[in-house]
Design an enzyme around this catalytic site. Structure first.
Site, PDB file in Angstrom:
ATOM      1  N   ASP A 111       7.284  12.558   0.755  1.00  0.00           N
ATOM      2  CA  ASP A 111       8.230  12.600  -0.365  1.00  0.00           C
ATOM      3  C   ASP A 111       9.611  13.086   0.055  1.00  0.00           C
ATOM      4  O   ASP A 111      10.386  13.558  -0.771  1.00  0.00           O
ATOM      5  CB  ASP A 111       7.686  13.492  -1.484  1.00  0.00           C
ATOM      6  CG  ASP A 111       7.317  14.882  -1.005  1.00  0.00           C
ATOM      7  OD1 ASP A 111       7.516  15.193   0.184  1.00  0.00           O
ATOM      8  OD2 ASP A 111       6.820  15.674  -1.835  1.00  0.00           O
ATOM      9  N   LYS A 162       9.804  30.961  -0.267  1.00  0.00           N
ATOM     10  CA  LYS A 162      10.523  31.021  -1.540  1.00  0.00           C
ATOM     11  C   LYS A 162      11.043  32.415  -1.881  1.00  0.00           C
ATOM     12  O   LYS A 162      10.568  33.060  -2.828  1.00  0.00           O
ATOM     13  CB  LYS A 162       9.641  30.481  -2.665  1.00  0.00           C
ATOM     14  CG  LYS A 162       9.274  29.014  -2.446  1.00  0.00           C
ATOM     15  CD  LYS A 162       8.474  28.425  -3.585  1.00  0.00           C
ATOM     16  CE  LYS A 162       8.157  26.967  -3.306  1.00  0.00           C
ATOM     17  NZ  LYS A 162       7.347  26.335  -4.347  1.00  0.00           N
ATOM     18  N   ASP A 223      14.498  16.099  -1.149  1.00  0.00           N
ATOM     19  CA  ASP A 223      13.112  16.171  -1.612  1.00  0.00           C
ATOM     20  C   ASP A 223      13.032  15.357  -2.898  1.00  0.00           C
ATOM     21  O   ASP A 223      13.674  15.686  -3.901  1.00  0.00           O
ATOM     22  CB  ASP A 223      12.750  17.642  -1.860  1.00  0.00           C
ATOM     23  CG  ASP A 223      11.352  17.819  -2.430  1.00  0.00           C
ATOM     24  OD1 ASP A 223      10.705  16.824  -2.821  1.00  0.00           O
ATOM     25  OD2 ASP A 223      10.895  18.976  -2.513  1.00  0.00           O
TER      26      ASP A 223
END
Length: 360
Positions: A111, A162, A223
């Site tokens: 992706d 993250k 992305d």
């Protein structure tokens, strides 16, 4: 480099309803399944053998691509009975690889749209003697990604998932989703269970003293996990901002597939794609959007940064901006649909039912 693994098993939940009937890598981007662009770029870099790690709607890949000979490739398909994560998927296809223990194996996420210099990543891997090499890119806001700080020679120092506080953001380098593995390293990934390369494999290798090398390549990178990003990626392919040898036509402001019909006074711009058998009627204006095969855009409709699903219909003078319309859905005349709206497959919105302005 002659061998690669493509991870195409994800459910694409962030892209629903687009992925209700179609796995994410098979969604059309610039007129062909997105996976076609990845396969073509790999082939252009010298890759000859690719194993596709499939899971969700696995049955649609092989009928489309076959053995890969049309693209100059040899393709094989391995289906996970249960989703195994990124690391588990890589391990699950190991028996199909032909490389020797010290040879490089390229791994792509299915992706990511990127202009990565694949050959440079392989050369970095070989000259550094790394066990795994990672494509890194720089982003302005890294909070949604895994940070990968490196030393002055590019050796990976840590994996930070993250970060949320300013103190945690120690670099703007993120894991960009393309890797080169030493073949023997793949065999160390546990078999038959869920494994994340980002959270388990890479940190574990680092803790064990393995050599992980980062290569920063800040060419085009996107992305495609959200509808807005997917629409933008398709437009960028048409405009030539994102490189691909698989765009079926010349790059420019629009791409109209051969059996599509567009009224002479309709306006298409911003990398708009009109798919096979679709129809854009008189007076319609479509900017930066993807119209999938068989869809109908009625007179005077205005569509911006949106994706219109297969066989969907957008009514007369409807206004759509940042919208996703599922396969077979019908948007009645004079509706206004704005940023973030998702209309599910086969749903019908009556004429004038949704507005953000008055009816005058």
């Amino acid at each position: 480099m002659t061998e690669a693994i493509l991870l195409v098993g994800g459910k694409g939940t962030r892209l629903r309803p687009l992925t209700v009937h179609t796995p994410k890598p098979m969604l059309p981007a610039a007129g062909v399944p997105f996976l076609t662009h990845q396969l073509a770029r790999a082939r252009a870099a010298g890759v000859e053998h690719i194993v596709l790690a499939t899971s969700y709607l696995a049955e649609v890949f092989e009928p489309h691509f076959g053995d890969g000979s049309a693209l100059g490739l040899h393709l094989e398909y391995v289906t996970e009975e249960e989703p195994l994560g990124t690391g588990g998927a890589i391990r699950n296809v190991a028996s199909r690889l032909r490389s020797g223990p010290d040879e490089p194996v390229l791994v792509f996420n299915g992706d990511i749209l990127t202009g990565l210099d694949i050959g440079a990543l392989v050369r970095t891997h070989e000259t550094s003697g790394a066990d795994v090499s990672l494509h890194l890119t720089r982003v302005t806001d890294p909070r949604a990604y895994g940070l990968v700080p490196t030393d002055g020679a590019g050796r990976v120092l840590a994996f930070l998932e993250k970060p949320q506080t300013p103190e945690e953001i120690v670099t703007d380098q993120i894991n960009a989703g393309a890797y080169v593995f030493r073949r023997s390293v793949i065999d160390t990934i546990p078999a038959g269970r869920v494994v994340s390369v980002e959270r388990e494999t890479f940190p574990g290798l680092l803790a064990a003293g393995a050599h992980l090398q980062g290569m920063v390549d800040s060419t085009y990178w996107l992305d495609l996990g959200t509808p807005a990003a997917f629409v933008r990626g398709s437009a960028d392919l048409v405009l030539g901002k994102a490189p691909s040898p698989a765009v079926p036509g010349r790059c420019g402001d629009r791409l109209v597939l051969p059996t599509a019909r567009v009224a002479p006074d309709a306006k298409l711009a911003g990398g708009t794609v009109v798919g096979e058998g679709a129809f854009v009627a008189e007076g319609a204006r479509v900017f930066g959007s993807t119209i999938l095969p068989g869809a109908v855009i009625e007179p005077g409709a205005v569509i911006t940064d949106s994706l219109i699903g297969t066989r969907a219909r957008v009514g007369e003078r409807a206004v759509l901006s940042g919208a996703v319309i599922g396969d077979g859905a019908v948007i009645g005349a004079h509706n206004e649909l704005r940023e973030g709206v998702r209309v599910w497959c086969d749903a019908t919105i009556p004429a004038g039912a949704v507005r953000f302005s008055s009816d005058q």
